[in-house]
Write a protein that holds these residues in place. Structure first.
Motif, PDB file in Angstrom:
ATOM      1  N   VAL A 195      43.785 -37.893  43.733  1.00 27.68           N
ATOM      2  CA  VAL A 195      44.731 -38.929  43.331  1.00 27.68           C
ATOM      3  C   VAL A 195      46.051 -38.767  44.078  1.00 27.68           C
ATOM      4  O   VAL A 195      46.618 -39.751  44.583  1.00 27.68           O
ATOM      5  N   GLN A 196      46.536 -37.552  44.187  1.00 29.39           N
ATOM      6  CA  GLN A 196      47.812 -37.308  44.873  1.00 29.39           C
ATOM      7  C   GLN A 196      47.611 -36.996  46.351  1.00 29.39           C
ATOM      8  O   GLN A 196      48.436 -37.354  47.184  1.00 29.39           O
ATOM      9  N   THR A 197      46.526 -36.320  46.688  1.00 33.09           N
ATOM     10  CA  THR A 197      46.345 -35.828  48.052  1.00 33.09           C
ATOM     11  C   THR A 197      45.622 -36.820  48.956  1.00 33.09           C
ATOM     12  O   THR A 197      45.607 -36.630  50.181  1.00 33.09           O
ATOM     13  N   GLY A 198      45.019 -37.865  48.395  1.00 35.03           N
ATOM     14  CA  GLY A 198      44.209 -38.763  49.186  1.00 35.03           C
ATOM     15  C   GLY A 198      44.971 -39.869  49.880  1.00 35.03           C
ATOM     16  O   GLY A 198      46.184 -40.021  49.731  1.00 35.03           O
ATOM     17  N   MET A 199      44.249 -40.629  50.677  1.00 35.18           N
ATOM     18  CA  MET A 199      44.731 -41.821  51.372  1.00 35.18           C
ATOM     19  C   MET A 199      45.862 -41.522  52.353  1.00 35.18           C
ATOM     20  O   MET A 199      46.840 -42.250  52.456  1.00 35.18           O
ATOM     21  N   ARG A 256      47.905 -38.784  52.642  1.00 28.56           N
ATOM     22  CA  ARG A 256      49.040 -37.956  52.258  1.00 28.56           C
ATOM     23  C   ARG A 256      49.094 -36.637  53.032  1.00 28.56           C
ATOM     24  O   ARG A 256      50.170 -36.126  53.345  1.00 28.56           O
ATOM     25  N   THR A 257      47.935 -36.063  53.345  1.00 36.49           N
ATOM     26  CA  THR A 257      47.903 -34.767  54.041  1.00 36.49           C
ATOM     27  C   THR A 257      47.643 -34.920  55.533  1.00 36.49           C
ATOM     28  O   THR A 257      47.373 -33.931  56.217  1.00 36.49           O
ATOM     29  N   GLY A 258      47.695 -36.154  56.039  1.00 39.06           N
ATOM     30  CA  GLY A 258      47.429 -36.386  57.458  1.00 39.06           C
ATOM     31  C   GLY A 258      45.977 -36.684  57.750  1.00 39.06           C
ATOM     32  O   GLY A 258      45.622 -36.965  58.902  1.00 39.06           O
ATOM     33  N   THR A 259      45.134 -36.621  56.748  1.00 36.24           N
ATOM     34  CA  THR A 259      43.746 -37.062  56.820  1.00 36.24           C
ATOM     35  C   THR A 259      43.524 -37.998  55.644  1.00 36.24           C
ATOM     36  O   THR A 259      44.278 -37.977  54.669  1.00 36.24           O
ATOM     37  N   TRP A 260      42.459 -38.808  55.708  1.00 36.15           N
ATOM     38  CA  TRP A 260      42.252 -39.754  54.613  1.00 36.15           C
ATOM     39  C   TRP A 260      42.121 -39.032  53.284  1.00 36.15           C
ATOM     40  O   TRP A 260      42.670 -39.476  52.271  1.00 36.15           O
ATOM     41  N   LEU A 261      41.420 -37.912  53.276  1.00 33.39           N
ATOM     42  CA  LEU A 261      41.301 -37.104  52.071  1.00 33.39           C
ATOM     43  C   LEU A 261      41.620 -35.658  52.426  1.00 33.39           C
ATOM     44  O   LEU A 261      41.298 -35.198  53.531  1.00 33.39           O
ATOM     45  N   ALA A 262      42.224 -34.932  51.485  1.00 32.75           N
ATOM     46  CA  ALA A 262      42.617 -33.559  51.766  1.00 32.75           C
ATOM     47  C   ALA A 262      41.413 -32.683  52.061  1.00 32.75           C
ATOM     48  O   ALA A 262      41.491 -31.758  52.878  1.00 32.75           O
ATOM     49  N   HIS A 263      40.276 -32.949  51.414  1.00 29.67           N
ATOM     50  CA  HIS A 263      39.128 -32.077  51.669  1.00 29.67           C
ATOM     51  C   HIS A 263      38.506 -32.342  53.039  1.00 29.67           C
ATOM     52  O   HIS A 263      37.623 -31.593  53.472  1.00 29.67           O
ATOM     53  N   HIS A 264      38.975 -33.370  53.762  1.00 26.22           N
ATOM     54  CA  HIS A 264      38.566 -33.566  55.149  1.00 26.22           C
ATOM     55  C   HIS A 264      39.224 -32.554  56.075  1.00 26.22           C
ATOM     56  O   HIS A 264      38.766 -32.375  57.209  1.00 26.22           O
ATOM     57  N   LEU A 265      40.301 -31.916  55.619  1.00 25.98           N
ATOM     58  CA  LEU A 265      40.901 -30.840  56.405  1.00 25.98           C
ATOM     59  C   LEU A 265      39.894 -29.690  56.488  1.00 25.98           C
ATOM     60  O   LEU A 265      39.415 -29.214  55.455  1.00 25.98           O
ATOM     61  N   PRO A 266      39.563 -29.212  57.688  1.00 21.27           N
ATOM     62  CA  PRO A 266      38.500 -28.196  57.809  1.00 21.27           C
ATOM     63  C   PRO A 266      38.726 -26.951  56.969  1.00 21.27           C
ATOM     64  O   PRO A 266      37.796 -26.449  56.329  1.00 21.27           O
ATOM     65  N   ASP A 276      30.361 -34.821  45.009  1.00 22.83           N
ATOM     66  CA  ASP A 276      29.600 -35.822  44.265  1.00 22.83           C
ATOM     67  C   ASP A 276      30.469 -37.011  43.875  1.00 22.83           C
ATOM     68  O   ASP A 276      29.946 -38.116  43.688  1.00 22.83           O
ATOM     69  N   ALA A 277      31.757 -36.773  43.728  1.00 17.33           N
ATOM     70  CA  ALA A 277      32.661 -37.866  43.360  1.00 17.33           C
ATOM     71  C   ALA A 277      34.079 -37.500  43.764  1.00 17.33           C
ATOM     72  O   ALA A 277      34.439 -36.315  43.815  1.00 17.33           O
ATOM     73  N   VAL A 278      34.866 -38.525  44.067  1.00 17.54           N
ATOM     74  CA  VAL A 278      36.287 -38.367  44.389  1.00 17.54           C
ATOM     75  C   VAL A 278      37.059 -39.404  43.594  1.00 17.54           C
ATOM     76  O   VAL A 278      36.638 -40.562  43.486  1.00 17.54           O
ATOM     77  N   GLY A 321      48.868 -43.449  46.318  1.00 17.63           N
ATOM     78  CA  GLY A 321      49.123 -44.130  47.574  1.00 17.63           C
ATOM     79  C   GLY A 321      48.089 -45.148  47.974  1.00 17.63           C
ATOM     80  O   GLY A 321      48.265 -45.845  48.983  1.00 17.63           O
ATOM     81  N   LEU A 322      47.026 -45.289  47.206  1.00 20.60           N
ATOM     82  CA  LEU A 322      45.937 -46.202  47.557  1.00 20.60           C
ATOM     83  C   LEU A 322      46.418 -47.641  47.713  1.00 20.60           C
ATOM     84  O   LEU A 322      45.942 -48.360  48.592  1.00 20.60           O
ATOM     85  N   GLY A 323      47.358 -48.077  46.878  1.00 20.83           N
ATOM     86  CA  GLY A 323      47.848 -49.445  46.943  1.00 20.83           C
ATOM     87  C   GLY A 323      49.242 -49.570  47.505  1.00 20.83           C
ATOM     88  O   GLY A 323      49.835 -50.654  47.438  1.00 20.83           O
ATOM     89  N   GLY A 324      49.802 -48.497  48.034  1.00 18.45           N
ATOM     90  CA  GLY A 324      51.118 -48.554  48.645  1.00 18.45           C
ATOM     91  C   GLY A 324      52.237 -48.896  47.683  1.00 18.45           C
ATOM     92  O   GLY A 324      53.332 -49.265  48.098  1.00 18.45           O
ATOM     93  N   GLY A 325      51.996 -48.785  46.387  1.00 12.06           N
ATOM     94  CA  GLY A 325      52.999 -49.117  45.382  1.00 12.06           C
ATOM     95  C   GLY A 325      52.459 -50.071  44.337  1.00 12.06           C
ATOM     96  O   GLY A 325      53.046 -50.213  43.263  1.00 12.06           O
ATOM     97  N   PHE A 326      51.356 -50.743  44.633  1.00 14.73           N
ATOM     98  CA  PHE A 326      50.722 -51.612  43.655  1.00 14.73           C
ATOM     99  C   PHE A 326      49.709 -50.789  42.868  1.00 14.73           C
ATOM    100  O   PHE A 326      48.974 -49.999  43.446  1.00 14.73           O
ATOM    101  N   PRO A 327      49.638 -50.952  41.542  1.00 11.65           N
ATOM    102  CA  PRO A 327      48.751 -50.106  40.737  1.00 11.65           C
ATOM    103  C   PRO A 327      47.275 -50.340  41.060  1.00 11.65           C
ATOM    104  O   PRO A 327      46.745 -51.441  40.841  1.00 11.65           O
ATOM    105  N   VAL A 328      46.623 -49.328  41.578  1.00  9.40           N
ATOM    106  CA  VAL A 328      45.197 -49.403  41.868  1.00  9.40           C
ATOM    107  C   VAL A 328      44.649 -47.984  41.962  1.00  9.40           C
ATOM    108  O   VAL A 328      45.317 -47.085  42.474  1.00  9.40           O
ATOM    109  N   GLY A 329      43.459 -47.786  41.424  1.00 15.00           N
ATOM    110  CA  GLY A 329      42.782 -46.494  41.504  1.00 15.00           C
ATOM    111  C   GLY A 329      41.313 -46.712  41.750  1.00 15.00           C
ATOM    112  O   GLY A 329      40.813 -47.849  41.728  1.00 15.00           O
ATOM    113  N   ALA A 330      40.593 -45.614  41.977  1.00 15.69           N
ATOM    114  CA  ALA A 330      39.169 -45.746  42.266  1.00 15.69           C
ATOM    115  C   ALA A 330      38.446 -44.442  41.985  1.00 15.69           C
ATOM    116  O   ALA A 330      38.994 -43.347  42.177  1.00 15.69           O
ATOM    117  N   LEU A 331      37.213 -44.587  41.529  1.00 15.56           N
ATOM    118  CA  LEU A 331      36.246 -43.497  41.489  1.00 15.56           C
ATOM    119  C   LEU A 331      35.194 -43.804  42.538  1.00 15.56           C
ATOM    120  O   LEU A 331      34.545 -44.855  42.489  1.00 15.56           O
TER     121      LEU A 331
END
Length: 436
Positions: A257-261, A263-273, A282-284, A289-299
């Motif tokens: 939620v905080q590290t994705g999209m 924020r860490t220089g990759t789309w997801l933090a776990h993409h960092l090697p 299994d799920a993320v 930051g997903l909506g740039g300020g507009f409320p939106v989330g995702a599973l």
């Protein structure tokens, strides 16, 4: 039955959406003190009095009701990835709202579908993966908790999380959140959650040993804990978590939620090697930051098996997948790609951390983080005092622990702008922590 599928012309749209001077709108005149007084009588005291009352923003800056400008180094707590009033984002939201603002989930919109498809691409989800759209991070984690229950059933009651974890404030997400002050006023919470020491591989292995792993439904982890002070999991931890959960039929759920999209220089933090080691969860869960300020989330449920755990009628939301939210998210992703912001986040964040590390200030014990998720560790428990001084000097930062300042600025932050905050840190009095 009407067969007209032609949208309104631009002229008709402008006429229909022109502001009506007779309608009541919120005025922005009044001082910070006046607005704060009104706030205390109108809103619940869940956040305390606001530090400032803000009336507008542009890029990485915001202005309060007294006309003072601040460099927003918190970005709405990692939300405003494109800064404030970004023209592409605001145009996308306005265009979608002027065309189709909301529909129930009895129907779909092209924008919603295109957004889900794009999200599966940037999260590198394999074939058979699916998305459940929400309005916030806590809702995304609620949906993931339901996934865990569906995976576990009565025979798998254990859900594992980590000490220091923050997954949200609603009841299911709160059950996964470690901080006692958040949890205790609302107990009993949904049961079965156990907390493991952060980053402790021996404790992780023990949780699955001697047949105990067959009773684990899911393991929830943040690749980098934000609320606890920007703490990355040690290298190899997620790889071990992936192996153990896979061997025992448990789900590995990553809260990004905080590290994705980006924020860490990759789309997801776990993409960092060094963080993810190439694992496929299994799920993320995503939001902020997903909506740039507009409320939106995702599973995002990875693969056919996980994506099919929640069937028809087993979960729902009124506003999730709203066309305007989907348009905001699509625009945010597009701008990040168009403007090369992943690379910019990487280089700007690295330069910022390097400059802080070189300060040699007696109050600065160190700096850590990835991209533009940064923690400055202090040598004394004076983070709230430093944050207050920063605000007075025109910088918005967050004292997420007594000794830690958290920065999560917009991706459009420049090196020059970041440098003004480093100069502020360097000018702090060395004896600030003596009375702490």
């Amino acid at each position: 039955m009407s067969t007209d599928v032609t949208p309104p012309s631009a002229a008709r749209h402008r006429a229909a959406t022109a502001p009506d001077a007779t309608l009541p709108v919120a005025a922005t005149d009044g001082s910070v003190a006046q607005w704060t007084e009104r706030y205390t009588h109108a809103l619940m005291d869940t956040f305390g009095a606001p530090q400032r009352v803000l009336v507008r923003g542009e890029g990485p800056y915001v202005w309060d009701a007294d006309g003072r400008r601040y460099l927003d180094l918190l970005g709405g707590i990692a939300v405003n990835s494109l800064g404030h009033a970004h023209p592409t984002l605001t145009a996308a939201i306005s265009a979608q709202l002027g065309t189709l603002g909301h529909i129930s989930n009895f129907f779909a919109s092209p924008t919603q579908i295109a957004f889900a498809e794009r999200l599966l691409q940037v999260t590198q989800a394999p074939a058979g993966s699916r998305v459940f759209l929400t309005n916030s991070g806590t809702e995304a984690n609620e949906a993931a908790f339901k996934l865990a229950r569906r995976n576990g059933g009565p025979e798998r009651p254990r859900v594992l999380a980590l000490e220091g974890a923050f997954h949200g404030r609603s009841m299911g997400a709160l059950a996964l959140t470690h901080k006692a002050a958040y949890r205790e006023p609302f107990e009993p919470l949904p049961g079965g959650v156990e907390f493991l020491p952060f980053g402790d591989t021996a404790a992780l292995e023990a949780a699955f040993a001697d047949g105990a792993g067959e009773r684990v439904a899911a393991l929830f982890v943040e690749p980098i804990q934000g609320e606890a002070g920007v703490r990355p999991l040690p290298p190899g931890y997620l790889a071990l978590a992936r192996r153990l959960t896979a061997e025992h039929g448990a789900l590995l759920v990553l809260d990004e939620v905080q590290t994705g999209m980006g924020r860490t220089g990759t789309w997801l933090a776990h993409h960092l090697p060094y963080v993810g080691g190439g694992i496929v969860p299994d799920a993320v869960t995503l939001a902020k930051g997903l909506g740039g300020g507009f409320p939106v989330g995702a599973l995002v449920a990875y693969g056919e098996r996980t994506a099919s755990l929640l069937g028809r009628g087993q979960h729902g939301t009124t506003f999730g997948g709203n066309p305007v939210a989907a348009a905001a998210a699509l625009a945010t992703i597009a701008v990040i790609e168009r403007d090369g912001l992943l690379a910019h986040v990487t280089t700007t964040g690295a330069a910022l951390r390097e400059r802080v590390a070189r300060l040699g200030h007696p109050l600065v014990a160190g700096v850590r983080g990835e991209g533009l998720l940064v923690a400055i560790e202090l040598t004394a428990a004076v983070a709230p005092q430093v944050a207050a001084r920063a605000l007075d000097a025109g910088f918005v930062v967050n004292p997420c622990t007594p000794t830690t300042l958290r920065l999560a600025p917009p991706f459009v932050l420049t090196d020059e702008q970041a440098g003004t905050f480093v100069d502020f840190l360097g000018a702090l009095p060395a004896d600030l922590g003596e009375d702490a």
